[in-house]
Design a protein around this motif. Structure first.
Motif, PDB file in Angstrom:
ATOM      1  N   UNK A 114       0.808  -1.222   0.000  1.00  0.00           N
ATOM      2  CA  UNK A 114       0.000   0.000   0.000  1.00  0.00           C
ATOM      3  C   UNK A 114       0.842   1.275   0.000  1.00  0.00           C
ATOM      4  N   UNK A 115       1.890   1.380   0.792  1.00  0.00           N
ATOM      5  CA  UNK A 115       2.717   2.593   0.714  1.00  0.00           C
ATOM      6  C   UNK A 115       3.374   2.767  -0.655  1.00  0.00           C
TER       7      UNK A 115
ATOM      8  N   UNK B  63       3.608   5.446  -6.069  1.00  0.00           N
ATOM      9  CA  UNK B  63       3.517   5.368  -7.524  1.00  0.00           C
ATOM     10  C   UNK B  63       2.357   6.203  -8.062  1.00  0.00           C
ATOM     11  N   UNK B  64       1.248   6.226  -7.331  1.00  0.00           N
ATOM     12  CA  UNK B  64       0.123   7.055  -7.754  1.00  0.00           C
ATOM     13  C   UNK B  64       0.490   8.535  -7.715  1.00  0.00           C
ATOM     14  N   UNK B  65       1.203   8.952  -6.679  1.00  0.00           N
ATOM     15  CA  UNK B  65       1.652  10.346  -6.580  1.00  0.00           C
ATOM     16  C   UNK B  65       2.549  10.672  -7.775  1.00  0.00           C
ATOM     17  N   UNK B  66       3.454   9.762  -8.126  1.00  0.00           N
ATOM     18  CA  UNK B  66       4.377   9.996  -9.240  1.00  0.00           C
ATOM     19  C   UNK B  66       3.636  10.110 -10.568  1.00  0.00           C
ATOM     20  N   UNK B  67       2.687   9.227 -10.811  1.00  0.00           N
ATOM     21  CA  UNK B  67       1.949   9.244 -12.078  1.00  0.00           C
ATOM     22  C   UNK B  67       1.053  10.471 -12.171  1.00  0.00           C
ATOM     23  N   UNK B  68       0.277  10.732 -11.132  1.00  0.00           N
ATOM     24  CA  UNK B  68      -0.635  11.871 -11.152  1.00  0.00           C
ATOM     25  C   UNK B  68       0.155  13.177 -11.158  1.00  0.00           C
TER      26      UNK B  68
END
Length: 69
Positions: free
Chosen positions: A23-24, A29-34
């Motif tokens: 989860x972390x 990865x979501x922060x990086x993509x968005x």
């Protein structure tokens, strides 16, 4: 991102990983993509995994800024 999420979920369902393991990393990865499209901080994304009846529910809450880059 979709493919990575599917791999992570498959890994979790197989019993090889634990919630604390991925989860972390998923949140990072979501922060990086968005972050490629809008200014966002890690605090703007919340990722959780809950069990409801016989299902596991992955919940992703993303707070987007009013202005896009």
């Amino acid at each position: 991102a979709k493919e990575r999420l599917q791999i992570i979920l498959a890994h979790e369902r197989s019993g090889r990983g634990s919630r604390a393991d991925y989860l972390p990393k998923l949140q990072q990865e979501l922060v990086a993509v968005i972050g490629k499209y809008v200014r966002i901080s890690p605090d703007d994304i919340k990722v959780s995994l809950d069990k409801q009846d016989n299902f596991e529910v992955l919940e992703v809450k993303i707070e987007l800024p009013d202005e896009v880059r």
